[in-house]
Design a protein around this motif. Structure first.
Motif, PDB file in Angstrom:
ATOM      1  N   ARG A   5       0.810  -1.221   0.000  1.00  0.00           N
ATOM      2  CA  ARG A   5       0.000   0.000   0.000  1.00  0.00           C
ATOM      3  C   ARG A   5       0.844   1.272   0.000  1.00  0.00           C
ATOM      4  O   ARG A   5       1.945   1.312   0.550  1.00  0.00           O
ATOM      5  CB  ARG A   5      -0.870   0.018   1.252  1.00  0.00           C
ATOM      6  CG  ARG A   5      -1.822  -1.148   1.412  1.00  0.00           C
ATOM      7  CD  ARG A   5      -2.995  -1.110   0.450  1.00  0.00           C
ATOM      8  NE  ARG A   5      -4.003  -2.093   0.835  1.00  0.00           N
ATOM      9  CZ  ARG A   5      -5.119  -1.793   1.495  1.00  0.00           C
ATOM     10  NH1 ARG A   5      -5.373  -0.542   1.849  1.00  0.00           N
ATOM     11  NH2 ARG A   5      -5.982  -2.752   1.802  1.00  0.00           N
ATOM     12  N   PHE A   7       1.364   5.172   1.445  1.00  0.00           N
ATOM     13  CA  PHE A   7       1.184   5.715   2.790  1.00  0.00           C
ATOM     14  C   PHE A   7       1.656   7.166   2.818  1.00  0.00           C
ATOM     15  O   PHE A   7       2.301   7.657   1.880  1.00  0.00           O
ATOM     16  CB  PHE A   7       1.949   4.877   3.824  1.00  0.00           C
ATOM     17  CG  PHE A   7       3.456   4.936   3.691  1.00  0.00           C
ATOM     18  CD1 PHE A   7       4.228   5.653   4.599  1.00  0.00           C
ATOM     19  CD2 PHE A   7       4.108   4.256   2.661  1.00  0.00           C
ATOM     20  CE1 PHE A   7       5.606   5.703   4.486  1.00  0.00           C
ATOM     21  CE2 PHE A   7       5.497   4.298   2.542  1.00  0.00           C
ATOM     22  CZ  PHE A   7       6.243   5.028   3.457  1.00  0.00           C
ATOM     23  N   CYS A 112       4.235   0.424   2.269  1.00  0.00           N
ATOM     24  CA  CYS A 112       3.826  -0.285   3.480  1.00  0.00           C
ATOM     25  C   CYS A 112       3.202  -1.610   3.063  1.00  0.00           C
ATOM     26  O   CYS A 112       2.354  -1.652   2.171  1.00  0.00           O
ATOM     27  CB  CYS A 112       2.843   0.553   4.293  1.00  0.00           C
ATOM     28  SG  CYS A 112       3.658   1.761   5.353  1.00  0.00           S
ATOM     29  N   ARG A 114       1.241  -5.125   4.282  1.00  0.00           N
ATOM     30  CA  ARG A 114       0.441  -5.680   5.367  1.00  0.00           C
ATOM     31  C   ARG A 114       1.198  -6.810   6.050  1.00  0.00           C
ATOM     32  O   ARG A 114       1.760  -7.689   5.395  1.00  0.00           O
ATOM     33  CB  ARG A 114      -0.904  -6.200   4.850  1.00  0.00           C
ATOM     34  CG  ARG A 114      -1.832  -6.683   5.982  1.00  0.00           C
ATOM     35  CD  ARG A 114      -3.168  -7.147   5.446  1.00  0.00           C
ATOM     36  NE  ARG A 114      -3.937  -6.075   4.832  1.00  0.00           N
ATOM     37  CZ  ARG A 114      -4.679  -5.186   5.509  1.00  0.00           C
ATOM     38  NH1 ARG A 114      -4.732  -5.252   6.845  1.00  0.00           N
ATOM     39  NH2 ARG A 114      -5.351  -4.255   4.874  1.00  0.00           N
ATOM     40  N   ASP A 239      -7.295  -1.600   8.439  1.00  0.00           N
ATOM     41  CA  ASP A 239      -6.443  -0.607   7.795  1.00  0.00           C
ATOM     42  C   ASP A 239      -5.693   0.270   8.787  1.00  0.00           C
ATOM     43  O   ASP A 239      -5.129   1.301   8.403  1.00  0.00           O
ATOM     44  CB  ASP A 239      -7.276   0.282   6.851  1.00  0.00           C
ATOM     45  CG  ASP A 239      -7.747  -0.497   5.628  1.00  0.00           C
ATOM     46  OD1 ASP A 239      -7.068  -1.468   5.254  1.00  0.00           O
ATOM     47  OD2 ASP A 239      -8.792  -0.134   5.063  1.00  0.00           O
ATOM     48  N   ALA A 241      -2.681   1.598  10.839  1.00  0.00           N
ATOM     49  CA  ALA A 241      -1.284   1.659  10.386  1.00  0.00           C
ATOM     50  C   ALA A 241      -0.418   0.590  11.024  1.00  0.00           C
ATOM     51  O   ALA A 241       0.553   0.130  10.416  1.00  0.00           O
ATOM     52  CB  ALA A 241      -0.719   3.050  10.672  1.00  0.00           C
ATOM     53  N   PHE A 244       0.631  -2.727   9.255  1.00  0.00           N
ATOM     54  CA  PHE A 244       1.537  -2.666   8.107  1.00  0.00           C
ATOM     55  C   PHE A 244       2.944  -2.346   8.604  1.00  0.00           C
ATOM     56  O   PHE A 244       3.134  -1.857   9.716  1.00  0.00           O
ATOM     57  CB  PHE A 244       1.087  -1.573   7.123  1.00  0.00           C
ATOM     58  CG  PHE A 244      -0.250  -1.825   6.494  1.00  0.00           C
ATOM     59  CD1 PHE A 244      -0.350  -2.353   5.217  1.00  0.00           C
ATOM     60  CD2 PHE A 244      -1.422  -1.520   7.186  1.00  0.00           C
ATOM     61  CE1 PHE A 244      -1.593  -2.585   4.638  1.00  0.00           C
ATOM     62  CE2 PHE A 244      -2.667  -1.749   6.614  1.00  0.00           C
ATOM     63  CZ  PHE A 244      -2.751  -2.279   5.332  1.00  0.00           C
ATOM     64  N   ASN A 427       7.583   6.065   8.692  1.00  0.00           N
ATOM     65  CA  ASN A 427       6.191   5.621   8.643  1.00  0.00           C
ATOM     66  C   ASN A 427       5.549   5.724  10.029  1.00  0.00           C
ATOM     67  O   ASN A 427       6.026   5.127  10.995  1.00  0.00           O
ATOM     68  CB  ASN A 427       6.124   4.167   8.155  1.00  0.00           C
ATOM     69  CG  ASN A 427       4.727   3.610   8.207  1.00  0.00           C
ATOM     70  OD1 ASN A 427       3.773   4.279   7.851  1.00  0.00           O
ATOM     71  ND2 ASN A 427       4.606   2.362   8.654  1.00  0.00           N
ATOM     72  N   LEU A 429       2.830   4.870  12.803  1.00  0.00           N
ATOM     73  CA  LEU A 429       2.027   3.682  13.131  1.00  0.00           C
ATOM     74  C   LEU A 429       0.769   4.007  13.893  1.00  0.00           C
ATOM     75  O   LEU A 429       0.056   3.105  14.337  1.00  0.00           O
ATOM     76  CB  LEU A 429       2.885   2.690  13.927  1.00  0.00           C
ATOM     77  CG  LEU A 429       4.088   2.118  13.192  1.00  0.00           C
ATOM     78  CD1 LEU A 429       4.921   1.244  14.105  1.00  0.00           C
ATOM     79  CD2 LEU A 429       3.653   1.335  11.954  1.00  0.00           C
ATOM     80  N   SER A 432      -4.962   5.527  11.015  1.00  0.00           N
ATOM     81  CA  SER A 432      -5.137   4.761   9.798  1.00  0.00           C
ATOM     82  C   SER A 432      -3.932   4.956   8.899  1.00  0.00           C
ATOM     83  O   SER A 432      -3.257   5.991   8.921  1.00  0.00           O
ATOM     84  CB  SER A 432      -6.395   5.210   9.066  1.00  0.00           C
ATOM     85  OG  SER A 432      -6.503   4.562   7.811  1.00  0.00           O
ATOM     86  N   LEU A 433      -3.646   3.935   8.076  1.00  0.00           N
ATOM     87  CA  LEU A 433      -2.517   4.041   7.151  1.00  0.00           C
ATOM     88  C   LEU A 433      -2.745   5.143   6.126  1.00  0.00           C
ATOM     89  O   LEU A 433      -1.792   5.760   5.667  1.00  0.00           O
ATOM     90  CB  LEU A 433      -2.319   2.691   6.433  1.00  0.00           C
ATOM     91  CG  LEU A 433      -1.165   2.629   5.431  1.00  0.00           C
ATOM     92  CD1 LEU A 433       0.169   2.709   6.164  1.00  0.00           C
ATOM     93  CD2 LEU A 433      -1.233   1.341   4.612  1.00  0.00           C
TER      94      LEU A 433
END
Length: 434
Positions: A5, A7, A112, A114, A239, A241, A244, A427, A429, A432-433
């Motif tokens: 995905r 991000f 990202c 999953r 979904d 974060a 992922f 990224n 965490l 939501s992503l």
């Protein structure tokens, strides 16, 4: 298969930090105390202040160890040192580097992925991990709610399906174009167009990804996600974060995918055990003396191993009291296939067929790993170790076949070079992503 995905990454603002290369660093497990000090002095904003856990009090509870890093991350995001991209996207990294006297480069897709348990066969590991390192990275994520360092993973693109999109993306100006602390060239492009985003996600939806470097970080992310789901109140949040983890995905066919060997050192053996190991070696391998002189004999030995190892099992050996060097090749008539699929690895044969029958559960007490072949021979010459075994790089076709069938390689089988940079993208965490 893999759910890959886009991000909203956090990136350094060059107007505040200055030279973007001054804030980057290697993965945390490559940071020695000396390098940590050097990176810290290079910039007050270097990512090592967040990632490496400087000044940790290991006697304190794990949850308290990264409090300072969490406070600094919050400060930097609040002050604009780090700015978050407004819309989700992928990131394309081009990493230029010198290897074996040649300028090379490789492409990596930052995304990202999953988190999936290994049993699902969507994310494939190739080595085993140790629990203390996993706990350390879980502690960092619990305090900071972020991935600072991307995991290196590999994928197969036989038909070069992604190449046209990557060429089109790189035809535009990069969002970042710098050199890092080791003079590697780094360029970064954002991928925000819906057409490219959808094609990338579809591409990965029917193939697995192979973990290359970062197994501890992946398993820490799995554990962190489990802990978060246990703490949730209300319906599941697929979904979120924390479900992922950030990766840099590199193609198996990328000409810049450089893999260096890990060599083996053996030491601390009694005369009787040393004799037994030499006898087992002699039963399995034909030793051929190699005439090498001067300061470059280690280079010559690894060249011999690489040349003869193209179509057979081969290792280099420097024996006790600098006996040798020898080129070891498997004796005629020995069917290594009877030992199973991992026997394509000289490291596996050395450990399982030579060392363990003599040393048993104490094998790791006598076995060391090193990727500098010159230093390996120097340790034998100095008497610090009794034997050095020089290996060839692990072939990537065998890597893909063995790992794809669900096997894990012997410890320290691969050294992917160069290491990926930490600090290009971070990224979050939390939430939501998307």
């Amino acid at each position: 298969m893999a759910d890959v995905r886009p991000f909203r990454g956090w990136r350094y603002d060059p107007d505040i930090v200055g030279d973007p290369g001054s804030v980057l660093g290697p993965p945390y497990d490559m940071v020695t105390p000396e390098l940590q000090d050097s990176l810290s002095r290079r910039s007050p904003y270097n990512v090592v202040h967040l990632e490496a856990g400087e000044g940790l009090d290991w006697a304190s509870p794990a949850a308290d160890q990264y409090s300072a890093a969490a406070a600094l991350f919050e400060q930097w995001t609040g002050q604009g040192v780090l700015r978050r991209d407004q819309e989700p996207g992928y990131y394309l990294m081009k990493q230029g580097f010198q290897s074996q006297g040649r300028q090379q480069s490789r492409l990596g897709l930052i995304a990202c992925v999953r988190l999936e348990e290994y049993e699902s066969r969507q994310v494939l590991p190739h080595e085993y991990t140790e629990e203390p390192a996993i706990r350390d990275r879980v502690s960092l994520m619990e305090k900071c709610d972020a991935n600072f360092s991307p995991i290196m993973s590999l994928y197969r693109d036989t038909a070069s399906e992604l190449a046209p999109a990557f060429r089109e993306i790189m035809s535009g100006a990069p969002a970042l174009d710098v050199r890092d602390e080791s003079e590697q060239a780094l360029a970064l492009w954002r991928i925000v167009g819906l057409r490219h985003r959808e094609s990338i996600r579809r591409f990965f939806s029917d193939r697995a990804v192979f973990l290359a470097d970062g197994h501890h970080r992946y398993e820490a992310a799995l554990k962190f996600a489990r802990l978060r789901r246990e703490q949730e109140k209300g319906p599941a949040q697929p979904d979120a974060a924390y479900n992922f983890v950030m990766m840099i995905l590199i193609g198996f066919d990328d000409p810049g995918l450089a893999v260096l060997p890990y060599h083996r050192l053996v030491g601390g053996l009694s005369p009787d055990r040393l004799r037994q190991i030499q006898e087992r070696l002699h039963r399995l391998f034909e030793p051929r003396p190699i005439t090498l002189t001067g300061d470059h004999r280690a280079d010559g030995l690894v060249d011999e191993v690489a040349q003869h190892g193209r179509d057979r099992l081969a290792m280099g050996l420097m024996g006790p009291e600098c006996e040798g060097p020898f080129l070891l090749t498997l004796r005629e008539g020995i069917d290594w296939r009877q030992w199973g699929p991992l026997a394509v690895s000289e490291a596996w044969i050395l450990e399982e067929q030579v060392l363990k029958p003599v040393l048993g559960d104490t094998t790791l007490d006598h076995l060391g790993f090193i990727h500098d072949h010159t230093e390996a021979l120097e340790q034998v010459a100095s008497g610090a170790r009794q034997m050095a075994f020089l290996l060839k790089p692990f072939p990537m076709d065998q890597f893909e076949a063995i790992v794809g069938d669900g096997h894990r390689l012997p410890r320290k089988s691969t050294f992917f070079y160069p290491k990926l940079p930490t600090g290009l993208v971070i990224n979050q965490l939390e939430g939501s992503l998307f």
